[in-house]
Design a protein around this motif. Structure first.
Motif, PDB file in Angstrom:
ATOM      1  N   ALA A  86     -21.803   0.581 -24.111  1.00  0.00           N
ATOM      2  CA  ALA A  86     -21.795   1.957 -23.597  1.00  0.00           C
ATOM      3  C   ALA A  86     -21.573   2.947 -24.731  1.00  0.00           C
ATOM      4  CB  ALA A  86     -20.721   2.110 -22.531  1.00  0.00           C
ATOM      5  N   LEU A  87     -20.678   2.619 -25.644  1.00  0.00           N
ATOM      6  CA  LEU A  87     -20.418   3.504 -26.779  1.00  0.00           C
ATOM      7  C   LEU A  87     -21.610   3.526 -27.734  1.00  0.00           C
ATOM      8  CD1 LEU A  87     -16.722   2.447 -27.457  1.00  0.00           C
ATOM      9  CD2 LEU A  87     -17.488   4.643 -26.514  1.00  0.00           C
ATOM     10  N   ARG A  88     -22.204   2.360 -27.963  1.00  0.00           N
ATOM     11  CA  ARG A  88     -23.334   2.279 -28.902  1.00  0.00           C
ATOM     12  C   ARG A  88     -24.540   3.058 -28.400  1.00  0.00           C
ATOM     13  NH1 ARG A  88     -27.938  -0.518 -29.544  1.00  0.00           N
ATOM     14  NH2 ARG A  88     -27.637  -1.681 -27.597  1.00  0.00           N
ATOM     15  N   THR A  89     -24.816   2.969 -27.091  1.00  0.00           N
ATOM     16  CA  THR A  89     -25.997   3.621 -26.523  1.00  0.00           C
ATOM     17  C   THR A  89     -25.716   5.040 -26.039  1.00  0.00           C
ATOM     18  OG1 THR A  89     -25.539   2.691 -24.320  1.00  0.00           O
ATOM     19  CG2 THR A  89     -26.939   1.396 -25.798  1.00  0.00           C
ATOM     20  N   LYS A  90     -24.421   5.470 -26.190  1.00  0.00           N
ATOM     21  CA  LYS A  90     -24.034   6.807 -25.729  1.00  0.00           C
ATOM     22  C   LYS A  90     -24.339   6.997 -24.235  1.00  0.00           C
ATOM     23  CE  LYS A  90     -24.544   9.151 -30.228  1.00  0.00           C
ATOM     24  NZ  LYS A  90     -23.715   8.147 -30.845  1.00  0.00           N
ATOM     25  N   ALA A  91     -23.995   5.995 -23.446  1.00  0.00           N
ATOM     26  CA  ALA A  91     -24.206   6.058 -21.999  1.00  0.00           C
ATOM     27  C   ALA A  91     -23.474   7.261 -21.425  1.00  0.00           C
ATOM     28  CB  ALA A  91     -23.707   4.775 -21.343  1.00  0.00           C
ATOM     29  N   SER A  92     -24.075   7.899 -20.430  1.00  0.00           N
ATOM     30  CA  SER A  92     -23.468   9.102 -19.866  1.00  0.00           C
ATOM     31  C   SER A  92     -23.410   9.080 -18.336  1.00  0.00           C
ATOM     32  CB  SER A  92     -24.243  10.349 -20.320  1.00  0.00           C
ATOM     33  OG  SER A  92     -25.590  10.291 -19.879  1.00  0.00           O
ATOM     34  N   ARG A 151     -14.556  13.219 -22.312  1.00  0.00           N
ATOM     35  CA  ARG A 151     -13.804  12.702 -23.457  1.00  0.00           C
ATOM     36  C   ARG A 151     -12.794  11.636 -23.044  1.00  0.00           C
ATOM     37  NH1 ARG A 151     -15.269  11.742 -28.083  1.00  0.00           N
ATOM     38  NH2 ARG A 151     -14.202   9.782 -27.746  1.00  0.00           N
ATOM     39  N   VAL A 152     -12.136  11.841 -21.884  1.00  0.00           N
ATOM     40  CA  VAL A 152     -11.141  10.881 -21.431  1.00  0.00           C
ATOM     41  C   VAL A 152     -11.803   9.537 -21.136  1.00  0.00           C
ATOM     42  CG1 VAL A 152      -9.499  10.325 -19.609  1.00  0.00           C
ATOM     43  CG2 VAL A 152      -9.591  12.644 -20.532  1.00  0.00           C
ATOM     44  N   ALA A 153     -12.973   9.567 -20.481  1.00  0.00           N
ATOM     45  CA  ALA A 153     -13.689   8.325 -20.179  1.00  0.00           C
ATOM     46  C   ALA A 153     -14.084   7.611 -21.464  1.00  0.00           C
ATOM     47  CB  ALA A 153     -14.927   8.622 -19.329  1.00  0.00           C
ATOM     48  N   ILE A 154     -14.527   8.354 -22.463  1.00  0.00           N
ATOM     49  CA  ILE A 154     -14.901   7.747 -23.740  1.00  0.00           C
ATOM     50  C   ILE A 154     -13.686   7.112 -24.405  1.00  0.00           C
ATOM     51  CG2 ILE A 154     -15.830   8.202 -26.043  1.00  0.00           C
ATOM     52  CD1 ILE A 154     -17.880   8.337 -23.750  1.00  0.00           C
ATOM     53  N   ASP A 155     -12.541   7.763 -24.296  1.00  0.00           N
ATOM     54  CA  ASP A 155     -11.316   7.200 -24.868  1.00  0.00           C
ATOM     55  C   ASP A 155     -10.962   5.878 -24.187  1.00  0.00           C
ATOM     56  OD1 ASP A 155     -11.105   9.302 -26.608  1.00  0.00           O
ATOM     57  OD2 ASP A 155      -9.615  10.404 -25.421  1.00  0.00           O
ATOM     58  N   TYR A 156     -11.127   5.816 -22.856  1.00  0.00           N
ATOM     59  CA  TYR A 156     -10.854   4.571 -22.150  1.00  0.00           C
ATOM     60  C   TYR A 156     -11.835   3.482 -22.568  1.00  0.00           C
ATOM     61  CZ  TYR A 156      -7.416   6.512 -18.899  1.00  0.00           C
ATOM     62  OH  TYR A 156      -6.286   7.073 -18.332  1.00  0.00           O
ATOM     63  N   LEU A 157     -13.106   3.826 -22.695  1.00  0.00           N
ATOM     64  CA  LEU A 157     -14.087   2.850 -23.161  1.00  0.00           C
ATOM     65  C   LEU A 157     -13.711   2.307 -24.528  1.00  0.00           C
ATOM     66  CD1 LEU A 157     -17.579   4.329 -22.161  1.00  0.00           C
ATOM     67  CD2 LEU A 157     -16.561   2.209 -21.337  1.00  0.00           C
ATOM     68  N   THR A 158     -13.258   3.187 -25.399  1.00  0.00           N
ATOM     69  CA  THR A 158     -12.855   2.772 -26.736  1.00  0.00           C
ATOM     70  C   THR A 158     -11.681   1.807 -26.676  1.00  0.00           C
ATOM     71  OG1 THR A 158     -13.620   4.880 -27.646  1.00  0.00           O
ATOM     72  CG2 THR A 158     -12.109   3.594 -29.002  1.00  0.00           C
ATOM     73  N   SER A 159     -10.733   2.057 -25.770  1.00  0.00           N
ATOM     74  CA  SER A 159      -9.587   1.157 -25.611  1.00  0.00           C
ATOM     75  C   SER A 159     -10.036  -0.229 -25.162  1.00  0.00           C
ATOM     76  CB  SER A 159      -8.594   1.727 -24.591  1.00  0.00           C
ATOM     77  OG  SER A 159      -8.006   2.915 -25.064  1.00  0.00           O
ATOM     78  N   VAL A 160     -10.969  -0.272 -24.198  1.00  0.00           N
ATOM     79  CA  VAL A 160     -11.475  -1.561 -23.723  1.00  0.00           C
ATOM     80  C   VAL A 160     -12.263  -2.262 -24.829  1.00  0.00           C
ATOM     81  CG1 VAL A 160     -12.952  -2.699 -22.029  1.00  0.00           C
ATOM     82  CG2 VAL A 160     -11.553  -0.751 -21.342  1.00  0.00           C
ATOM     83  N   ALA A 161     -13.083  -1.496 -25.552  1.00  0.00           N
ATOM     84  CA  ALA A 161     -13.942  -2.079 -26.586  1.00  0.00           C
ATOM     85  C   ALA A 161     -13.151  -2.653 -27.749  1.00  0.00           C
ATOM     86  CB  ALA A 161     -14.919  -1.019 -27.097  1.00  0.00           C
ATOM     87  N   THR A 162     -11.985  -2.101 -28.019  1.00  0.00           N
ATOM     88  CA  THR A 162     -11.198  -2.534 -29.177  1.00  0.00           C
ATOM     89  C   THR A 162      -9.985  -3.357 -28.795  1.00  0.00           C
ATOM     90  OG1 THR A 162      -9.970  -0.446 -29.164  1.00  0.00           O
ATOM     91  CG2 THR A 162     -11.927  -0.560 -30.561  1.00  0.00           C
ATOM     92  N   ALA A 163      -9.900  -3.784 -27.532  1.00  0.00           N
ATOM     93  CA  ALA A 163      -8.776  -4.613 -27.101  1.00  0.00           C
ATOM     94  C   ALA A 163      -8.827  -5.959 -27.808  1.00  0.00           C
ATOM     95  CB  ALA A 163      -8.825  -4.813 -25.586  1.00  0.00           C
ATOM     96  N   PRO A 164      -7.689  -6.657 -27.917  1.00  0.00           N
ATOM     97  CA  PRO A 164      -7.698  -7.976 -28.547  1.00  0.00           C
ATOM     98  C   PRO A 164      -8.668  -8.913 -27.865  1.00  0.00           C
ATOM     99  CG  PRO A 164      -5.463  -7.199 -28.202  1.00  0.00           C
ATOM    100  CD  PRO A 164      -6.360  -6.247 -27.481  1.00  0.00           C
ATOM    101  N   PRO A 165      -9.241  -9.863 -28.596  1.00  0.00           N
ATOM    102  CA  PRO A 165     -10.193 -10.794 -27.996  1.00  0.00           C
ATOM    103  C   PRO A 165      -9.535 -11.642 -26.928  1.00  0.00           C
ATOM    104  CG  PRO A 165      -9.562 -11.535 -30.186  1.00  0.00           C
ATOM    105  CD  PRO A 165      -9.001 -10.159 -30.015  1.00  0.00           C
TER     106      PRO A 165
END
Length: 220
Positions: A50-56, A70-84
């Motif tokens: 979603a972040l790579r394709t700039k999904a909206s 912006r808040v939704a993007i911040d949440y996506l970033t948290s999920v994307a960078t969570a520990p494996p």
């Protein structure tokens, strides 16, 4: 929601968004899509897509996108960078042609790990839940507003669910693992996560399947 690389009938099997994709872009079906995303084994990969394709628009990794939020993007970033996820989940991801991330992750604060685990949504989901992650709560009795020492010490809840948890007569908080008397019990006490399964909340922000004996003791 996104297309899994190399997807086909076998690769798509088990992904709820592939069974009924229209629901993931229907505002009125967001609660149905959310429950599917929160149980998906490739949620982190979906957030990165979603972040790579700039999904909206639509439900991605359990986050509803409606334009440039912006808040939704911040949440996506948290999920994307969570520990494996644990090794068993890595193996499941591999069957879907979505390799587990190989890059090491920088240490994250316990509160950030909790929000990533929850995708910014309520982790209780009692009747009347509004799904939002309004407040971070402690699992220790008498300490409802935490600065958690690990991700096992807290959870995210919406306002209606918090209200019910704050009234012990209305919900068995100890029996369901939402509260414990001692911090030492955090890592062994099963938590009835989103009214769907018994899980152990580990210090790294992951959900581990609760041992059968522990689940039986809690359910009895």
């Amino acid at each position: 929601m996104s297309r899994v690389p190399g997807s086909g009938p076998r690769a798509s099997a088990g992904l709820p968004c592939h069974a009924d994709p229209d629901r993931w872009f229907n505002r009125d079906d967001r609660s149905v899509a959310l429950r599917g995303c929160l149980a998906c084994p490739v949620r982190g990969w979906c957030a990165r897509e979603a972040l790579r394709t700039k999904a909206s628009w639509g439900m991605w990794a359990g986050i509803w996108l409606d334009g440039e939020d912006r808040v939704a993007i911040d949440y996506l970033t948290s999920v994307a960078t969570a520990p494996p996820p644990p090794v068993a989940l890595h193996q499941q991801v591999g069957t879907l042609n979505c390799p587990a991330p190989q890059q090491p992750y920088a240490p994250a604060a316990p509160s950030a790990l909790i929000r990533a685990r929850a995708s910014g949504h309520c982790e209780i989901m009692l009747d009347g839940c509004c799904y939002t992650g309004d407040v971070l709560l402690s699992r220790t009795t008498g300490d409802p507003d935490p600065d958690p020492s690990t991700a096992a010490h807290g959870f995210l809840a919406c306002t209606p669910c918090r209200s019910r948890l704050d009234q012990p007569a209305r919900i068995a908080t100890l029996e369901l693992g939402y509260r414990v008397h001692s911090p030492a019990d955090m890592y062994s006490t099963p938590f009835y996560w989103r009214q769907t399964r018994w899980a152990i909340l580990d210090p790294g922000g992951q959900l581990q399947t609760a041992p059968h004996a522990a689940r039986q003791a809690r359910a009895s």
